[in-house]
Write a protein that holds these residues in place. Structure first.
Motif, PDB file in Angstrom:
ATOM      1  N   PHE A 332      -0.239   6.543  14.104  1.00 15.47           N
ATOM      2  CA  PHE A 332      -0.741   5.028  13.853  1.00 15.47           C
ATOM      3  C   PHE A 332       0.466   4.529  13.185  1.00 15.47           C
ATOM      4  O   PHE A 332       0.167   3.206  12.958  1.00 15.47           O
ATOM      5  CB  PHE A 332      -1.879   5.160  12.750  1.00 15.47           C
ATOM      6  CG  PHE A 332      -3.258   5.565  13.613  1.00 15.47           C
ATOM      7  CD1 PHE A 332      -4.089   4.277  13.890  1.00 15.47           C
ATOM      8  CD2 PHE A 332      -3.675   6.929  13.986  1.00 15.47           C
ATOM      9  CE1 PHE A 332      -5.346   4.503  14.314  1.00 15.47           C
ATOM     10  CE2 PHE A 332      -4.858   6.841  14.589  1.00 15.47           C
ATOM     11  CZ  PHE A 332      -5.744   6.003  14.887  1.00 15.47           C
ATOM     12  N   ARG A 333       1.602   4.993  12.996  1.00 15.96           N
ATOM     13  CA  ARG A 333       2.698   4.329  12.377  1.00 15.96           C
ATOM     14  C   ARG A 333       3.024   2.961  13.046  1.00 15.96           C
ATOM     15  O   ARG A 333       3.626   2.132  12.285  1.00 15.96           O
ATOM     16  CB  ARG A 333       3.946   5.464  12.207  1.00 15.96           C
ATOM     17  CG  ARG A 333       3.464   6.557  11.409  1.00 15.96           C
ATOM     18  CD  ARG A 333       4.640   7.440  11.051  1.00 15.96           C
ATOM     19  NE  ARG A 333       5.100   8.032  12.540  1.00 15.96           N
ATOM     20  CZ  ARG A 333       5.924   8.991  12.814  1.00 15.96           C
ATOM     21  NH1 ARG A 333       6.893   9.349  11.648  1.00 15.96           N
ATOM     22  NH2 ARG A 333       6.031   9.530  14.020  1.00 15.96           N
ATOM     23  N   ASP A 338       1.387   1.421   5.705  1.00 15.98           N
ATOM     24  CA  ASP A 338       1.600   2.740   5.068  1.00 15.98           C
ATOM     25  C   ASP A 338       0.426   3.534   5.009  1.00 15.98           C
ATOM     26  O   ASP A 338      -0.572   2.968   5.283  1.00 15.98           O
ATOM     27  CB  ASP A 338       2.126   2.351   3.670  1.00 15.98           C
ATOM     28  CG  ASP A 338       1.156   1.876   2.771  1.00 15.98           C
ATOM     29  OD1 ASP A 338       0.045   2.046   2.586  1.00 15.98           O
ATOM     30  OD2 ASP A 338       1.540   0.893   1.844  1.00 15.98           O
ATOM     31  N   TYR A 339       0.721   4.835   4.857  1.00 10.98           N
ATOM     32  CA  TYR A 339      -0.540   5.537   4.898  1.00 10.98           C
ATOM     33  C   TYR A 339      -1.824   5.376   4.110  1.00 10.98           C
ATOM     34  O   TYR A 339      -2.814   5.470   4.376  1.00 10.98           O
ATOM     35  CB  TYR A 339      -0.121   7.120   4.498  1.00 10.98           C
ATOM     36  CG  TYR A 339       0.326   7.477   3.191  1.00 10.98           C
ATOM     37  CD1 TYR A 339      -0.811   8.142   2.424  1.00 10.98           C
ATOM     38  CD2 TYR A 339       1.559   7.053   2.821  1.00 10.98           C
ATOM     39  CE1 TYR A 339      -0.149   8.635   1.174  1.00 10.98           C
ATOM     40  CE2 TYR A 339       1.711   7.653   1.243  1.00 10.98           C
ATOM     41  CZ  TYR A 339       0.978   8.108   0.625  1.00 10.98           C
ATOM     42  OH  TYR A 339       1.176   8.524  -0.426  1.00 10.98           O
ATOM     43  N   LYS A 340      -1.440   4.704   2.638  1.00 14.38           N
ATOM     44  CA  LYS A 340      -2.602   4.473   1.817  1.00 14.38           C
ATOM     45  C   LYS A 340      -3.306   3.290   2.564  1.00 14.38           C
ATOM     46  O   LYS A 340      -4.599   3.166   2.515  1.00 14.38           O
ATOM     47  CB  LYS A 340      -2.142   4.228   0.348  1.00 14.38           C
ATOM     48  CG  LYS A 340      -1.522   5.238  -0.206  1.00 14.38           C
ATOM     49  CD  LYS A 340      -1.023   4.950  -1.813  1.00 14.38           C
ATOM     50  CE  LYS A 340      -0.597   6.311  -2.470  1.00 14.38           C
ATOM     51  NZ  LYS A 340      -0.134   5.690  -3.517  1.00 14.38           N
ATOM     52  N   ALA A 341      -2.657   2.259   2.913  1.00 14.17           N
ATOM     53  CA  ALA A 341      -3.264   0.893   3.848  1.00 14.17           C
ATOM     54  C   ALA A 341      -4.039   1.446   4.738  1.00 14.17           C
ATOM     55  O   ALA A 341      -5.110   0.945   5.115  1.00 14.17           O
ATOM     56  CB  ALA A 341      -2.347   0.056   4.019  1.00 14.17           C
ATOM     57  N   LEU A 342      -3.382   2.509   5.414  1.00 22.29           N
ATOM     58  CA  LEU A 342      -4.249   2.877   6.983  1.00 22.29           C
ATOM     59  C   LEU A 342      -5.560   3.621   6.389  1.00 22.29           C
ATOM     60  O   LEU A 342      -6.604   3.067   7.112  1.00 22.29           O
ATOM     61  CB  LEU A 342      -3.176   3.908   7.454  1.00 22.29           C
ATOM     62  CG  LEU A 342      -3.619   4.661   8.828  1.00 22.29           C
ATOM     63  CD1 LEU A 342      -3.927   3.617  10.062  1.00 22.29           C
ATOM     64  CD2 LEU A 342      -2.758   5.929   9.382  1.00 22.29           C
ATOM     65  N   GLU A 356      -6.940  12.166   6.904  1.00 26.98           N
ATOM     66  CA  GLU A 356      -5.891  11.396   6.922  1.00 26.98           C
ATOM     67  C   GLU A 356      -4.683  12.602   7.138  1.00 26.98           C
ATOM     68  O   GLU A 356      -4.577  13.423   6.298  1.00 26.98           O
ATOM     69  CB  GLU A 356      -5.628  10.929   5.586  1.00 26.98           C
ATOM     70  CG  GLU A 356      -6.705   9.732   5.309  1.00 26.98           C
ATOM     71  CD  GLU A 356      -6.918   8.752   6.416  1.00 26.98           C
ATOM     72  OE1 GLU A 356      -5.768   7.972   6.534  1.00 26.98           O
ATOM     73  OE2 GLU A 356      -7.932   8.425   6.783  1.00 26.98           O
ATOM     74  N   GLY A 357      -3.765  12.013   7.900  1.00 28.14           N
ATOM     75  CA  GLY A 357      -2.616  12.958   8.119  1.00 28.14           C
ATOM     76  C   GLY A 357      -1.836  13.574   6.758  1.00 28.14           C
ATOM     77  O   GLY A 357      -1.370  14.632   6.886  1.00 28.14           O
ATOM     78  N   VAL A 358      -1.546  12.853   5.762  1.00 32.48           N
ATOM     79  CA  VAL A 358      -1.086  13.252   4.717  1.00 32.48           C
ATOM     80  C   VAL A 358      -1.752  14.215   3.826  1.00 32.48           C
ATOM     81  O   VAL A 358      -0.802  15.067   3.106  1.00 32.48           O
ATOM     82  CB  VAL A 358      -0.997  11.687   3.639  1.00 32.48           C
ATOM     83  CG1 VAL A 358      -2.183  11.750   3.094  1.00 32.48           C
ATOM     84  CG2 VAL A 358       0.144  12.118   2.513  1.00 32.48           C
ATOM     85  N   GLY A 366       0.725   8.436   7.865  1.00 32.64           N
ATOM     86  CA  GLY A 366       0.684   7.595   9.082  1.00 32.64           C
ATOM     87  C   GLY A 366       0.137   8.370  10.446  1.00 32.64           C
ATOM     88  O   GLY A 366      -0.204   7.497  11.222  1.00 32.64           O
ATOM     89  N   PHE A 367      -0.372   9.409  10.161  1.00 28.15           N
ATOM     90  CA  PHE A 367      -1.065  10.055  11.240  1.00 28.15           C
ATOM     91  C   PHE A 367      -2.647  10.242  10.843  1.00 28.15           C
ATOM     92  O   PHE A 367      -2.661  10.100   9.519  1.00 28.15           O
ATOM     93  CB  PHE A 367      -0.705  11.330  11.485  1.00 28.15           C
ATOM     94  CG  PHE A 367       0.729  11.500  12.120  1.00 28.15           C
ATOM     95  CD1 PHE A 367       1.132  11.854  13.417  1.00 28.15           C
ATOM     96  CD2 PHE A 367       2.065  11.119  11.372  1.00 28.15           C
ATOM     97  CE1 PHE A 367       2.309  11.880  14.017  1.00 28.15           C
ATOM     98  CE2 PHE A 367       3.242  11.171  12.064  1.00 28.15           C
ATOM     99  CZ  PHE A 367       3.340  11.424  13.170  1.00 28.15           C
ATOM    100  N   GLU A 368      -3.191  10.626  11.794  1.00 27.18           N
ATOM    101  CA  GLU A 368      -4.745  10.844  11.388  1.00 27.18           C
ATOM    102  C   GLU A 368      -5.168  12.036  12.589  1.00 27.18           C
ATOM    103  O   GLU A 368      -4.892  12.230  13.519  1.00 27.18           O
ATOM    104  CB  GLU A 368      -5.704   9.646  12.078  1.00 27.18           C
ATOM    105  CG  GLU A 368      -5.472   8.346  11.136  1.00 27.18           C
ATOM    106  CD  GLU A 368      -6.165   8.242   9.905  1.00 27.18           C
ATOM    107  OE1 GLU A 368      -6.919   9.268   9.531  1.00 27.18           O
ATOM    108  OE2 GLU A 368      -5.913   7.251   9.190  1.00 27.18           O
TER     109      GLU A 368
END
Length: 396
Positions: A332-333, A338-342, A356-358, A366-368
């Motif tokens: 989704f980048r 950013d990954y938290k906002a995503l 969540e990708g993290v 940034g991935f899911e």
């Protein structure tokens, strides 16, 4: 189609970890929303299992249990029939789950401060098992090569040469990126590990879940040398949606390695498998093969639905090719979040509850990861919510 893959199962109030986590993140979630995160399926229980367990309960006592000859025959028969792998009864160790085996394996085969090699982004309990045992995670990240991922053999060789790095926890098929490693790729891993005396724990819990035309090779079936240097983690839980039954079959051909692992499992007080877990696994492996064959078609169709929807409506979101598992990996980048906002956007705006990708390492920011083992209508509704939410935010 003989089996039901279209009915919705409302798991609210049933103790589902996935559903309770959804309500924990958003108590006011809209009616009908289904979480597509944790790797269990949103399908009704197989009728063979429902009927078989009822019959078993009518004639049994729920006391301490041990694997029966019928159970062992079911497991070894499945491995030979579906995976082409000859397994002996004495090779099998029972644990409540593959994660339990990972924790026991890290403790059994390494010492405090030793390094354990992993290939992120990867299933997060690998890192947990390493950290909780006071070992060091030695990260050999996968290489993202366009629309696929490959193994960094140069980095793996370098890590394996260090005598403190005594163990590789390997994911095959790989969760979350969806790769099913080819025989040639596995042979290169085996050669490096054998050359450097690195033991391999191969997590193959998803090895029955293959997309059309894809072939999986069991690590222990590569060669006799590979078989004598590995622990293969298997379970019916992903294949038949039986995670709650707490039964895994950890298969270790090498007697010395097997005895070390058994001793650690015993120290962890995993003395007896549950009687219902044993029986459910036996029923699944002997009566539910037809259900699995239909399921594989459903997963393939759902993946096409996902990929086609994204290509048509949200081409900036990359859906990686799915070779195995029912867990699709998406980038989704390009949205610029950013990954938290995503994560906040997915929960609050889209009401999409994914993994969540993290969670799988910093490489996943940034991935899911989306679980597509659900009725097609549920998946389609989730994707429509995502599209509408992105439009409301002027992100597309």
């Amino acid at each position: 189609m003989k089996y039901d893959f279209t009915s919705r199962v409302n798991r609210t109030g049933t103790g589902s970890a996935k559903w309770e986590a959804m309500y924990g993140k958003r108590a006011d979630v809209s009616p009908g929303v289904v979480p597509l995160s944790v790797a269990d399926m949103e399908f009704p229980v197989q009728p063979e299992i429902s009927l078989g367990i009822r019959d078993f309960l009518d004639r049994s006592v729920l006391g301490y249990a041990a694997p029966t000859p019928a159970y062992l025959h079911a497991v070894t028969g499945w491995m030979k029939r579906r995976r082409g792998w000859e397994v002996r009864d004495e090779w099998i160790i029972h644990t409540p789950g593959v994660v339990s085996a990972l924790y026991a394996g890290v403790s059994a085969f390494t010492e405090s401060g030793d390094g354990v090699i992993i290939m992120p982004p990867v299933y997060y309990p690998f890192s947990m098992a390493i950290a909780e045992n006071n070992r060091e995670a030695v990260r050999v990240p996968l290489i993202q090569d366009g629309m696929s991922y490959t193994i960094d053999y140069t980095a793996l060789e370098e890590a394996a040469r260090n005598p403190r790095n005594r163990l590789l926890i390997f994911c095959s098929p790989h969760n979350p990126v969806g790769r099913v490693w080819t025989r040639e790729e596995l042979l290169r891993v085996a050669e490096i590990c054998l050359r450097n005396n690195v033991l391999v724990i191969s997590d193959e819990i998803h090895f029955d879940l293959l997309l059309p035309g894809v072939t999986h090779t069991v690590y222990a079936a590569l060669s006799e040398e590979a078989a004598q240097n590995c622990v293969v983690c298997t379970a019916p839980s992903k294949t038949f949606n039986l995670a709650g039954m707490q039964i895994s079959n950890i298969i270790v051909p090498n007697k010395e390695i097997r005895e070390k692992l058994k001793a650690q499992v015993f120290k962890s007080a995993f003395h007896n498998p549950g009687v219902l877990g044993l029986k459910t696994c036996e029923i699944a492996y002997t009566q539910c093969e037809g259900w699995l064959d239909e399921l594989l078609g459903v997963i393939a169709a759902n993946y096409r639905l996902l990929a086609d929807f994204m290509a048509k409506n949200l081409p900036m979101i990359t859906v990686f090719p799915l070779e195995g598992t029912y867990l699709a990996w998406m980038d989704f980048r390009a949205l610029g979040l950013d990954y938290k906002a995503l994560e906040e956007f997915m929960i609050r705006d889209a009401e999409m509850f994914l993994d969540e990708g993290v969670m799988f390492g910093t490489e996943g920011r940034g991935f899911e990861r989306i679980n597509i083992a659900c009725p097609a209508a549920v998946l389609e509704e989730a994707l429509e919510r995502l599209l509408k939410a992105l439009k409301r935010r002027n992100l597309v």
